[in-house]
Design a protein around this motif. Structure first.
Motif, PDB file in Angstrom:
ATOM      1  N   ILE A  45       0.841  -1.206   0.000  1.00  0.00           N
ATOM      2  CA  ILE A  45       0.000   0.000   0.000  1.00  0.00           C
ATOM      3  C   ILE A  45       0.876   1.256   0.000  1.00  0.00           C
ATOM      4  O   ILE A  45       0.665   2.180  -0.791  1.00  0.00           O
ATOM      5  CB  ILE A  45      -0.959   0.019   1.216  1.00  0.00           C
ATOM      6  CG1 ILE A  45      -1.977  -1.121   1.113  1.00  0.00           C
ATOM      7  CG2 ILE A  45      -1.693   1.358   1.308  1.00  0.00           C
ATOM      8  CD1 ILE A  45      -2.858  -1.310   2.342  1.00  0.00           C
ATOM      9  N   ILE A  46       1.891   1.274   0.863  1.00  0.00           N
ATOM     10  CA  ILE A  46       2.686   2.504   0.985  1.00  0.00           C
ATOM     11  C   ILE A  46       3.583   2.725  -0.252  1.00  0.00           C
ATOM     12  O   ILE A  46       3.572   3.807  -0.838  1.00  0.00           O
ATOM     13  CB  ILE A  46       3.500   2.511   2.299  1.00  0.00           C
ATOM     14  CG1 ILE A  46       2.525   2.471   3.490  1.00  0.00           C
ATOM     15  CG2 ILE A  46       4.404   3.752   2.369  1.00  0.00           C
ATOM     16  CD1 ILE A  46       3.171   2.326   4.846  1.00  0.00           C
ATOM     17  N   THR A  47       4.313   1.691  -0.664  1.00  0.00           N
ATOM     18  CA  THR A  47       5.237   1.906  -1.792  1.00  0.00           C
ATOM     19  C   THR A  47       4.470   2.094  -3.119  1.00  0.00           C
ATOM     20  O   THR A  47       4.813   2.954  -3.921  1.00  0.00           O
ATOM     21  CB  THR A  47       6.263   0.760  -1.920  1.00  0.00           C
ATOM     22  OG1 THR A  47       5.550  -0.471  -1.995  1.00  0.00           O
ATOM     23  CG2 THR A  47       7.229   0.731  -0.764  1.00  0.00           C
ATOM     24  N   SER A  48       3.415   1.296  -3.317  1.00  0.00           N
ATOM     25  CA  SER A  48       2.622   1.494  -4.545  1.00  0.00           C
ATOM     26  C   SER A  48       1.909   2.830  -4.498  1.00  0.00           C
ATOM     27  O   SER A  48       1.690   3.463  -5.530  1.00  0.00           O
ATOM     28  CB  SER A  48       1.577   0.401  -4.725  1.00  0.00           C
ATOM     29  OG  SER A  48       2.180  -0.835  -4.804  1.00  0.00           O
ATOM     30  N   GLY A  49       1.522   3.251  -3.292  1.00  0.00           N
ATOM     31  CA  GLY A  49       0.861   4.551  -3.138  1.00  0.00           C
ATOM     32  C   GLY A  49       1.773   5.669  -3.613  1.00  0.00           C
ATOM     33  O   GLY A  49       1.331   6.582  -4.327  1.00  0.00           O
ATOM     34  N   SER A  58      11.555  -2.305   5.378  1.00  0.00           N
ATOM     35  CA  SER A  58      10.223  -2.191   5.995  1.00  0.00           C
ATOM     36  C   SER A  58       9.880  -3.338   6.930  1.00  0.00           C
ATOM     37  O   SER A  58       8.887  -3.294   7.635  1.00  0.00           O
ATOM     38  CB  SER A  58       9.161  -2.124   4.902  1.00  0.00           C
ATOM     39  OG  SER A  58       9.106  -3.384   4.249  1.00  0.00           O
ATOM     40  N   GLY A  59      10.713  -4.373   6.910  1.00  0.00           N
ATOM     41  CA  GLY A  59      10.431  -5.541   7.742  1.00  0.00           C
ATOM     42  C   GLY A  59       9.314  -6.395   7.180  1.00  0.00           C
ATOM     43  O   GLY A  59       8.707  -7.191   7.901  1.00  0.00           O
ATOM     44  N   MET A  62      15.235   0.320  11.598  1.00  0.00           N
ATOM     45  CA  MET A  62      14.284   0.977  12.502  1.00  0.00           C
ATOM     46  C   MET A  62      14.201   2.482  12.282  1.00  0.00           C
ATOM     47  O   MET A  62      13.337   3.152  12.860  1.00  0.00           O
ATOM     48  CB  MET A  62      14.600   0.645  13.948  1.00  0.00           C
ATOM     49  CG  MET A  62      14.141  -0.782  14.260  1.00  0.00           C
ATOM     50  SD  MET A  62      14.610  -1.368  15.856  1.00  0.00           S
ATOM     51  CE  MET A  62      13.623  -0.355  16.926  1.00  0.00           C
ATOM     52  N   LEU A  63      15.093   3.000  11.422  1.00  0.00           N
ATOM     53  CA  LEU A  63      14.928   4.405  11.026  1.00  0.00           C
ATOM     54  C   LEU A  63      13.716   4.548  10.109  1.00  0.00           C
ATOM     55  O   LEU A  63      13.130   5.610  10.005  1.00  0.00           O
ATOM     56  CB  LEU A  63      16.188   4.894  10.288  1.00  0.00           C
ATOM     57  CG  LEU A  63      17.425   5.122  11.142  1.00  0.00           C
ATOM     58  CD1 LEU A  63      18.606   5.459  10.250  1.00  0.00           C
ATOM     59  CD2 LEU A  63      17.191   6.227  12.165  1.00  0.00           C
ATOM     60  N   ASN A  64      13.396   3.435   9.441  1.00  0.00           N
ATOM     61  CA  ASN A  64      12.236   3.435   8.555  1.00  0.00           C
ATOM     62  C   ASN A  64      10.957   3.239   9.389  1.00  0.00           C
ATOM     63  O   ASN A  64      10.736   2.158   9.933  1.00  0.00           O
ATOM     64  CB  ASN A  64      12.389   2.300   7.525  1.00  0.00           C
ATOM     65  CG  ASN A  64      11.236   2.249   6.541  1.00  0.00           C
ATOM     66  OD1 ASN A  64      10.266   2.986   6.681  1.00  0.00           O
ATOM     67  ND2 ASN A  64      11.365   1.382   5.551  1.00  0.00           N
ATOM     68  N   PRO A  65      10.109   4.265   9.469  1.00  0.00           N
ATOM     69  CA  PRO A  65       8.925   4.131  10.339  1.00  0.00           C
ATOM     70  C   PRO A  65       7.973   3.020   9.886  1.00  0.00           C
ATOM     71  O   PRO A  65       7.170   2.529  10.672  1.00  0.00           O
ATOM     72  CB  PRO A  65       8.254   5.497  10.248  1.00  0.00           C
ATOM     73  CG  PRO A  65       8.819   6.134   9.039  1.00  0.00           C
ATOM     74  CD  PRO A  65      10.168   5.569   8.809  1.00  0.00           C
ATOM     75  N   ILE A  66       8.077   2.626   8.590  1.00  0.00           N
ATOM     76  CA  ILE A  66       7.193   1.557   8.102  1.00  0.00           C
ATOM     77  C   ILE A  66       7.501   0.248   8.844  1.00  0.00           C
ATOM     78  O   ILE A  66       6.604  -0.562   9.088  1.00  0.00           O
ATOM     79  CB  ILE A  66       7.325   1.372   6.567  1.00  0.00           C
ATOM     80  CG1 ILE A  66       7.035   2.695   5.862  1.00  0.00           C
ATOM     81  CG2 ILE A  66       6.391   0.285   6.040  1.00  0.00           C
ATOM     82  CD1 ILE A  66       7.376   2.712   4.376  1.00  0.00           C
ATOM     83  N   VAL A 121       6.078   6.626  14.741  1.00  0.00           N
ATOM     84  CA  VAL A 121       5.180   6.340  13.615  1.00  0.00           C
ATOM     85  C   VAL A 121       4.210   7.515  13.389  1.00  0.00           C
ATOM     86  O   VAL A 121       4.034   7.998  12.268  1.00  0.00           O
ATOM     87  CB  VAL A 121       4.363   5.044  13.884  1.00  0.00           C
ATOM     88  CG1 VAL A 121       3.282   4.836  12.835  1.00  0.00           C
ATOM     89  CG2 VAL A 121       5.283   3.844  13.923  1.00  0.00           C
ATOM     90  N   ILE A 122       3.613   7.999  14.475  1.00  0.00           N
ATOM     91  CA  ILE A 122       2.588   9.049  14.352  1.00  0.00           C
ATOM     92  C   ILE A 122       3.208  10.382  13.933  1.00  0.00           C
ATOM     93  O   ILE A 122       2.712  11.050  13.016  1.00  0.00           O
ATOM     94  CB  ILE A 122       1.790   9.166  15.673  1.00  0.00           C
ATOM     95  CG1 ILE A 122       0.947   7.902  15.863  1.00  0.00           C
ATOM     96  CG2 ILE A 122       0.885  10.401  15.673  1.00  0.00           C
ATOM     97  CD1 ILE A 122       0.302   7.753  17.221  1.00  0.00           C
TER      98      ILE A 122
END
Lengths: 264, 221
Positions: free
Chosen positions: A83-87, A193-194, A211-215, A240-241
């Motif tokens: 969802i996020i990367t395709s978005g 992204s894990g 863990m720098l990546n909030p995803i 994240v927020i």
């Protein structure tokens, strides 16, 4: 005067609703409507990713953290990152593909991006539900333990997809080369992204970068919603927020600024 | 009403920035059809696109309190991969119009037959313009923006379109761009002359035509 303003605002919302609905229906029709397999393609795309990494994990004899089943672990991970990367990718091409429709004054760049994200988000959520259902039948029952966390995750996924999508699409107006560079950025976001290996599976150096990546935080929280013993002590909701709201705010601001500077 | 307040529009060209419109201020009121007069390249089409909202000004405001059509004859708002009918549905939705009524009116008016179920990419430019004109009539606007490129389609369609335009004048206001003084006199009550990026409005159409004629004569000499 106040009544007139209220009516104007109501009318503006009504027009916005009509435009977004029309764009959603157009998106639904053009994305998969012209192929024989139709929406089954969306299912196949995510399912194939899950299967590839499932086989990879089997060969590596790698178990999922905290006893979670491989199927649900991968389906949730891939659902979120897709969802996020395709978005982001869809927002980058949204204006170009809808250029003709933007000649209507009611239709704005924001509308076409929002419509695309709504269609993508809804499609992927349905795909994830179907895949989890299949995994539940052939493997082990999948239960949602923490609805609150799940709803918050869904909200944040939507915010990330729209916020980052608008942010990168608007930046690309000023730095066109970004469109080419984005494939590397998206790949980096995907690998950190894990989705298929959690940060906890790696050495502390690599885990710190991931863990720098909030995803990666979002993915782990979402898995926790399905598996209460899934430990998420090292991950931060605050991170994240804050990252999500910042990217959405910057995305909205920059989209408005870039709008008049686009070559329509 | 349509109100243009201190509107500026320029474009980047290979030779620097080209200022097309400079500080344009004008109000178009319902019931008063206005002709936009100016030499080729004066910026008439740019002005029409700005009024219609398909283009945005660099600075200034455009306030529309009435429903304004897209430039009639202009078919840039159609999505190429969608069929004629699908495009009608999209436009009807954004204007809140009844899809069935719009489709049946446009089908009858344009006589495009089976082409209505084919992608717009397969249409000729005349067919696209017919569809856009038919659709603008079906949706129903307070203001119609008519560019001189109005002469779309074959002779039969042109006479049908002219008849519709006559009927339209009873219920809508025209903003009319043309070099033909005869048709301007026929359709409009007032005029605005565009010269060197500046738009000057004249209540009396005859004065506007005189000014425009002066500009044309000066150009000849």
């Amino acid at each position: 005067m106040a009544l007139h303003s209220a009516a104007t605002i109501k009318n503006a919302f009504l027009v916005q609703y009509r435009v977004i609905l029309a764009l959603i229906l157009r998106e639904v029709h053009t994305i998969y409507g012209h192929t024989h397999l139709g929406y089954i393609w969306a299912l196949i795309q995510t399912a194939s990713n899950v299967v590839i990494f499932w086989v990879m994990r089997e060969f590596m004899k790698s178990t999922c953290p905290h006893g979670m089943s491989v199927a649900s672990y991968l389906i949730i991970g891939f659902g979120i990152t897709t969802i996020i990367t395709s978005g982001i990718s869809k927002c980058l091409t949204a204006v170009e593909s809808n250029k003709s429709l933007l000649s209507f004054p009611q239709v704005t760049e924001f509308d076409v991006m929002l419509a695309r994200i709504i269609v993508l988000f809804t499609t992927e959520i349905i795909v994830v539900i179907i895949l989890l259902g299949i995994a539940s039948i052939i493997h082990e029952p999948i239960v949602i333990y923490d609805y609150g966390t799940l709803y918050l995750c869904l909200l944040m996924i939507f915010i990330y997809a729209l916020g980052l999508g608008m942010l990168f699409a608007s930046l690309a107006v000023f730095v066109p080369v970004l469109k080419q560079l984005m494939q590397f950025v998206i790949r980096f976001l995907f690998f950190t992204s894990g989705a298929f290996f959690s940060p906890s599976s790696f050495s502390s150096d690599i885990a710190e970068i991931m863990m720098l990546n909030p995803i990666s935080h979002l993915t782990e929280f979402c898995r926790h919603a399905f598996h209460p013993s899934y430990v998420v002590d090292n991950y931060s909701w605050m991170y994240v927020i804050i990252f999500g709201i910042t990217s959405l705010s910057l995305g909205l601001l920059l989209e408005r600024y870039a709008r008049t500077r686009r070559d329509r | 009403m349509i109100s243009l307040q201190h509107v500026y529009r320029s474009y980047k060209t290979a030779h620097g920035i080209h200022h097309v419109l400079k500080d344009v201020c004008i109000d178009f009121n319902e019931g008063n059809s206005t002709a936009i007069l100016g030499l080729n390249g004066a910026g008439k089409s740019t002005l029409i696109r700005l009024i219609g909202g398909s283009e945005q000004p660099n600075s200034g405001r455009i306030i529309r309190t009435s429903r304004v059509s897209w430039p009639v004859g202009f078919a840039g708002g159609f999505h190429g991969s969608l069929t004629g009918k699908e495009n009608l549905r999209f436009v009807s939705r954004i204007y809140g119009a009844d899809i069935k009524q719009v489709t049946s009116y446009v089908e009858e008016f344009t006589e495009l037959g089976e082409y209505m179920n084919m992608p717009i990419n397969t249409y000729s430019s005349g067919m696209k313009s017919k569809l856009a004109f038919g659709l603008s009539l079906a949706i129903g606007f307070d203001f119609y923006l008519i560019d001189e490129a109005f002469s779309v389609g074959d002779a039969t369609f042109r006479s049908k379109a002219t008849r519709e335009l006559e009927k339209l004048k009873a219920r809508a206001t025209l903003i009319y761009v043309s070099h033909s003084i005869g048709s301007v006199k026929h359709h409009c009550q007032s005029g605005a002359v565009l010269e060197n990026g500046t738009l000057t409005y004249y209540d009396d159409l005859a004065v506007a035509i005189n000014k425009y004629t002066e500009i044309c004569n000066a150009k000849k000499h």
